[in-house]
Structure formats: C-alpha cells, structure tokens
Design an enzyme around this catalytic site. Structure first.
Site, PDB file in Angstrom:
ATOM      1  N   GLY A 197       0.803  -1.212   0.000  1.00 50.93           N
ATOM      2  CA  GLY A 197       0.000   0.000   0.000  1.00 50.93           C
ATOM      3  C   GLY A 197       0.839   1.267   0.000  1.00 50.93           C
ATOM      4  O   GLY A 197       2.028   1.251  -0.301  1.00 50.93           O
ATOM      5  N   ALA A 198       0.176   2.402   0.337  1.00 50.10           N
ATOM      6  CA  ALA A 198       0.798   3.729   0.212  1.00 50.10           C
ATOM      7  C   ALA A 198       1.357   3.863  -1.201  1.00 50.10           C
ATOM      8  O   ALA A 198       2.531   4.140  -1.411  1.00 50.10           O
ATOM      9  CB  ALA A 198       1.870   3.939   1.273  1.00 50.10           C
ATOM     10  N   HIS A 249       4.258   1.718  -8.229  1.00 50.18           N
ATOM     11  CA  HIS A 249       3.257   0.646  -8.107  1.00 50.18           C
ATOM     12  C   HIS A 249       2.299   0.660  -9.295  1.00 50.18           C
ATOM     13  O   HIS A 249       1.947  -0.389  -9.840  1.00 50.18           O
ATOM     14  CB  HIS A 249       2.436   0.830  -6.825  1.00 50.18           C
ATOM     15  CG  HIS A 249       3.203   0.665  -5.555  1.00 50.18           C
ATOM     16  ND1 HIS A 249       3.441   1.703  -4.703  1.00 50.18           N
ATOM     17  CD2 HIS A 249       3.775  -0.436  -4.995  1.00 50.18           C
ATOM     18  CE1 HIS A 249       4.122   1.261  -3.655  1.00 50.18           C
ATOM     19  NE2 HIS A 249       4.342  -0.027  -3.809  1.00 50.18           N
ATOM     20  N   GLN A 300       7.748  -9.448   7.798  1.00 51.46           N
ATOM     21  CA  GLN A 300       8.963  -9.039   7.086  1.00 51.46           C
ATOM     22  C   GLN A 300       9.609  -7.810   7.700  1.00 51.46           C
ATOM     23  O   GLN A 300      10.620  -7.315   7.190  1.00 51.46           O
ATOM     24  CB  GLN A 300       8.689  -8.819   5.608  1.00 51.46           C
ATOM     25  CG  GLN A 300       7.857  -7.593   5.255  1.00 51.46           C
ATOM     26  CD  GLN A 300       7.487  -7.565   3.787  1.00 51.46           C
ATOM     27  OE1 GLN A 300       6.726  -8.407   3.308  1.00 51.46           O
ATOM     28  NE2 GLN A 300       8.044  -6.614   3.042  1.00 51.46           N
ATOM     29  N   GLY A 356       9.044  -4.484  -8.640  1.00 47.44           N
ATOM     30  CA  GLY A 356       9.881  -3.384  -9.097  1.00 47.44           C
ATOM     31  C   GLY A 356      11.365  -3.655  -8.903  1.00 47.44           C
ATOM     32  O   GLY A 356      11.773  -4.345  -7.968  1.00 47.44           O
ATOM     33  N   ASP A 362      13.672  -3.084  -5.504  1.00 45.49           N
ATOM     34  CA  ASP A 362      13.909  -4.165  -4.541  1.00 45.49           C
ATOM     35  C   ASP A 362      14.631  -5.315  -5.252  1.00 45.49           C
ATOM     36  O   ASP A 362      14.112  -6.437  -5.336  1.00 45.49           O
ATOM     37  CB  ASP A 362      12.583  -4.630  -3.937  1.00 45.49           C
ATOM     38  CG  ASP A 362      11.921  -3.528  -3.124  1.00 45.49           C
ATOM     39  OD1 ASP A 362      12.538  -3.073  -2.150  1.00 45.49           O
ATOM     40  OD2 ASP A 362      10.808  -3.108  -3.467  1.00 45.49           O
TER      41      ASP A 362
END
Length: 281
Positions: free
Chosen positions: A31-32, A37, A61, A147, A150
C-alpha cells in the site's frame, strides 16, 4: 474493481477467471501506492486479462517494530488510484486472514540472503517469502510483477519460484524516479523537508559509481568513493554500499566479462531507511 478481503474470496475469483481462460496478473504491495506501483499494475493490465493487487502491510517481514508501526497506511486513497490504472480486483486481507496461526516454516536462501538486506534485516526475507508464497497459492497468477528497486527481493522471489516449482512468471519493471532522481518509495512520505532535499544524493552517488564501473575502476575503490560521498551529508547515515554480481548478489573483488554488476545501497535519512540500486550491464 472488486474488493476482496478473504483468501477464499480471492481464490474463487481467480479460479473463475482461470476457468474462463483468462490470464491472471498479481501485483503484491504493502500500500501507500505511488507511480512505481501503478506502473506495475499497468504492465500487468497490458499482459493479462485479470489484475489482482494485494494491499497488505506484512508484519513478518519487519525486523523493526517501529518501522512496522510507522509504515504509511492509506487504503482508501490506494483504492482510488488502482481502478483507473487497470486493477480488476483489490485484495485487502487482515493479519488474521493471512496468518490464522503463527507461521513456523523457515526459508533459507543461502548466499542470496546473507548479504545486504538479508544481513542488515534478519528474518526479512523469510517474511517476504512466507507472504508471497501465500499470495501465489491463493491467487494462482500466471504472472507476478515486482519493481527493480527491490533488486535483492526479486532475486529471492525468483529462487522461491524455482525451488518450489510455482507455475508462474516473475516480471521485473524498472524503478520509477522523481524528477530529481529519488527512487519512488512509500517511505518517502515520511521524509521531512530537509531530508527530502538531501535524498537525491543516493541516486547521484549510484550514478557516479556506475560511471566508475564502466571505466573499470576496481570494486573496492568504487565502494570507498561512494561511502565517502555519502559521508558528506550530515543528515544521512549509510548502512551499506555494495558492488555485486547482479545475479548472485555476491560482493565483487573484480569484474568478469559478460557479467552484469548491481550497485546497491541503504541509508537512514532523517530517521527513514531508504534503499536504491543501479544495474550496469
């Protein structure tokens, strides 16, 4: 766009799509949401008939309880962004839905997780692998989208897919950046004005390091130069800078012909931990 809150509901939704011969894309998020995204969602919509976005701040995590507490949560705003981007189903489970009992299984990704993020965030990739495995089982996607920011996480997930024979393709999309080069991240919302003004230094340092790699400067010297440049910013506390093999993620003592190099860093800026990377082919 359908809103789903249970594993059973998600499974029924995607099984119906599979039965109709539709291809399913999954975009796991916490989210956010930002444009990075949304790029993943748009890529999934281009490739697939059905696009499922999961929105779940995964507690397993986080190795830092304060980081978990402060992680931005804006589900209503996220939902408003997703439908125009091409999301057909939003999966918003509770912690109890995802973890009806505490997870006891432990993953070990060997050398992939003994460096960089894995070394500095004990248990992080175990939590990532656990929740991603659950999402893959629940949604049974044909493709899952992540993405490049990461980079190490994607490497771990590719290993997970290979080792457990998940029948899906992992798709990696380029990092989306602000106009000043800062990699888009949900954590950027937590930067105050001075920290935000200093944040572009991370990408600038990586770009300078990439130029050195292309010139054949030895990895140890590239690391030292990057660390020295970061040390000039008083608001910034570097955690690591690494020059690594882009596939194995192991630190390099020298370069090998035909092997891509990934330059990775993590730093704390105004109390916010940020990561970034650049790949040099």
């Amino acid at each position: 766009m359908q809103i789903l809150t249970t594993a059973a509901g998600l499974h029924a939704y995607t099984e119906h799509a599979r039965g109709a011969g539709q291809r399913i894309g999954l975009v796991p998020t916490m989210g956010a949401l930002h444009d990075g995204h949304l790029q993943l969602v748009q890529a999934a919509r281009t490739d697939c008939d059905v696009v499922v976005v999961s929105l779940f701040v995964n507690p397993t995590q986080f190795n830092n309880a304060e980081d978990f507490r402060l992680y931005p949560r804006v589900p209503e705003a996220d939902a408003a962004l997703l439908e125009p981007a091409g999301c057909t189903a939003l999966f918003v489970p509770s912690v109890e839905e995802m973890y009806p009992q505490p997870a006891v299984l432990r993953f070990d990704f060997g050398d992939l997780e003994r460096v960089m993020e894995g070394a500095h965030r004990p248990g992080h990739f175990n939590g990532v692998a656990t929740v991603v495995s659950k999402l893959f089982h629940m949604a049974r996607p044909h493709r899952a989208y992540f993405g490049q920011k990461d980079w190490q996480q994607v490497a771990v997930i590719r290993q997970l897919v290979a080792d457990l024979s998940f029948d899906l393709e992992i798709v990696t999309c380029p990092t989306i950046r602000e106009a000043d080069g800062l990699a888009m991240s949900s954590r950027n919302r937590r930067l105050d004005a001075p920290a935000r003004a200093a944040a572009p230094l991370l990408h600038q340092v990586l770009q300078a390091a990439a130029a050195q790699v292309r010139q054949g400067v030895p990895p140890a010297q590239v690391r030292a130069s990057a660390e020295a440049a970061l040390a000039q910013e008083p608001l910034l506390t570097p955690e690591y800078v690494e020059v690594a093999d882009a596939q194995t993620l192991q630190p390099l003592a020298d370069y090998a012909a035909g092997r891509a190099v990934v330059l990775c860093l993590a730093a704390h800026l105004g109390g916010v931990r940020l990561i970034d990377n650049v790949v040099v082919e």
